[in-house]
Design a protein around this motif. Structure first.
Motif, short mmCIF file in Angstrom:
data_model
loop_
_atom_site.label_atom_id
_atom_site.label_comp_id
_atom_site.label_asym_id
_atom_site.label_seq_id
_atom_site.Cartn_x
_atom_site.Cartn_y
_atom_site.Cartn_z
N ASP A 1 1.00 -1.43 0.02
CA ASP A 1 -0.10 -0.14 -0.06
C ASP A 1 0.93 1.04 0.12
N ARG A 2 2.04 1.11 0.71
CA ARG A 2 2.78 2.37 0.72
C ARG A 2 3.38 2.58 -0.59
N GLY A 3 3.79 1.37 -1.26
CA GLY A 3 4.36 1.65 -2.54
C GLY A 3 3.34 2.00 -3.38
N SER A 4 2.14 1.65 -3.49
CA SER A 4 1.02 2.08 -4.16
C SER A 4 0.61 3.52 -4.32
N GLY A 5 0.98 4.07 -2.97
CA GLY A 5 0.91 5.56 -3.20
C GLY A 5 1.92 6.35 -3.80
N ALA A 6 3.06 5.66 -3.68
CA ALA A 6 4.17 6.22 -4.48
C ALA A 6 3.84 6.40 -5.96
N VAL A 7 3.42 4.97 -6.43
CA VAL A 7 3.35 4.86 -7.91
C VAL A 7 2.16 5.40 -8.38
#
Length: 408
Positions: A111-117
């Motif tokens: 989820d944290r990576g999804s925000g950046a992407v």
């Protein structure tokens, strides 16, 4: 305000965001109750598990954002959403605490990576200040989705049975699959061209940018005023009825849905972002002062002060969020947008770690004095934004001229 913007690409993202955040609204409303009332974990076990997950996920946005730079943000985002869908389904089969921690950690990382992407995808679809406006649209849609999801979650709360909880939470799982399908209609954004700035740790080594992130992490503690400080303050320190907390949440939600885009459209340059940030700091100080005097007065006056304070607070929130959207897109180099968005997202993670303690030690422990100190901290962070942005902007110019971003 149009719920879905005119640009077809952004409209597709907004539709996906609406579905995804509807699921988030379900999960955030029910998850703690499900794992305590239905699965049987203690509140301490759930809290500790989520803290472990958040700690592990703190830096996750950087490598995943870097992957989006190298492989293309749309494709990475679809893969992330599908993986979260699978993990969310497994979440509902948990019977042991270690399973809960493992799945919570994996979901938090993705989820944290999804925000950046997602931010990198916005940067690839639109240009200039339209990026910040697009993010403002998506924030408004997010509030709508969270509200809808909370309403759906109320069905499970009404029946309060294992079957009801599972049925509604499987709706959350389904929203991830639908979100991934909707994301496939978003145009492909090609990978960023390889360059000197594309080392995975480039963003963390960009000290001026990190300075802006750290200042922002202090300022964004304001979100926990509404989510944490006000509810506890109303219940423990004022004569106002508890139901006023729900009214204040509605005021905030409606204000963001109606006004966020309009405010973001006025913040189109770095100077405008700095001015908006300073204005937000002044508004936060004013809101804290008004909220602080709501204790120890009559119920009617307390309600009035709480409503006025919350209106001033959300006005500051609109300014700060709009400035944050623009700074987050204008300061990173284009060729490393994904990993820089990962670092930018760390600011909110740091804020999430600091804010509960700050709220407990200042307004909730010291009363009016604590409220004023909290407002002073937020104003100081807003004032510090100007030199931090000036340093980062100068580093950006140096970077464009071929010099190291850490040499200012």
């Amino acid at each position: 305000m149009r719920l879905l913007p005119e640009d077809p690409a952004v409209r597709s993202m907004a539709a996906a965001t609406l579905v995804n955040t509807t699921g988030n609204g379900i999960f955030f409303t029910l998850s703690a109750l499900y794992f305590t009332r239905i699965v049987g974990f203690s509140v301490v076990e759930v809290g500790l598990g989520l803290s472990i997950a958040a700690g592990v996920a703190l830096f996750a946005g950087i490598p995943i954002g870097h992957l989006a730079d190298r492989r293309g943000p749309r494709e990475v985002q679809v893969a992330l959403v599908l993986m979260i869908a699978a993990l969310a389904a497994l979440y509902l089969l948990v019977t042991e605490w270690w399973q809960f921690v493992a799945l919570a950690t994996a979901i938090a990382v993705l989820d944290r990576g999804s925000g950046a992407v997602r931010a990198a995808l916005i940067a690839g679809l639109v240009q200039g200040s339209d990026r910040a406006t697009t993010k403002a649209y998506l924030r408004s849609v997010t509030n709508v989705g969270m509200t809808v999801g909370t309403g759906i979650a109320a069905i499970a709360l009404h029946f309060d049975t294992r079957e009801a909880y599972l049925a509604v939470m499987y709706v959350d799982v389904a929203t991830y699959a639908v979100t991934a399908l909707l994301m496939t209609s978003v145009p492909h954004v090609p990978p960023r061209p390889a360059g000197e700035a594309l080392h995975m740790l480039s963003a963390l080594r960009d000290l001026p940018f990190v300075a802006v992130v750290l200042v922002s992490s202090v300022l964004t503690m304001h979100y926990w005023i509404l989510e944490l400080a006000i509810p506890l303050w109303v219940v423990n320190e004022t004569e106002a009825p508890r139901a006023v907390v729900a009214v204040l949440l509605v005021i905030n939600t409606v204000a963001v849905v109606v006004a966020q885009v309009a405010v973001a459209r006025r913040v189109v340059t770095l100077d405008a972002a700095v001015r908006a940030t300073l204005l937000s700091g002044l508004l936060f100080l004013g809101a804290c002062a008004i909220l602080g005097v709501s204790g120890g007065v009559s119920a009617t006056l307390a309600v009035v002060l709480l409503v006025v304070g919350s209106v001033v607070l959300v006005a500051g929130e609109l300014c700060q969020a709009s400035a944050s959207f623009l700074l987050g897109f204008e300061l990173p180099p284009e060729e490393a947008m994904g990993q820089y968005q990962g670092v930018w997202g760390m600011g909110f993670s740091i804020s999430s770690f600091l804010a509960p303690t700050v709220m407990a030690l200042l307004p909730l422990a010291l009363g009016l004095t604590g409220w004023l100190l909290l407002g002073g901290v937020l104003l100081a962070a807003a004032v510090a934004t100007r030199p931090a942005v000036a340093w980062a902007s100068g580093a950006q110019e140096s970077r464009l001229a071929g010099r190291s971003p850490t040499r200012g």
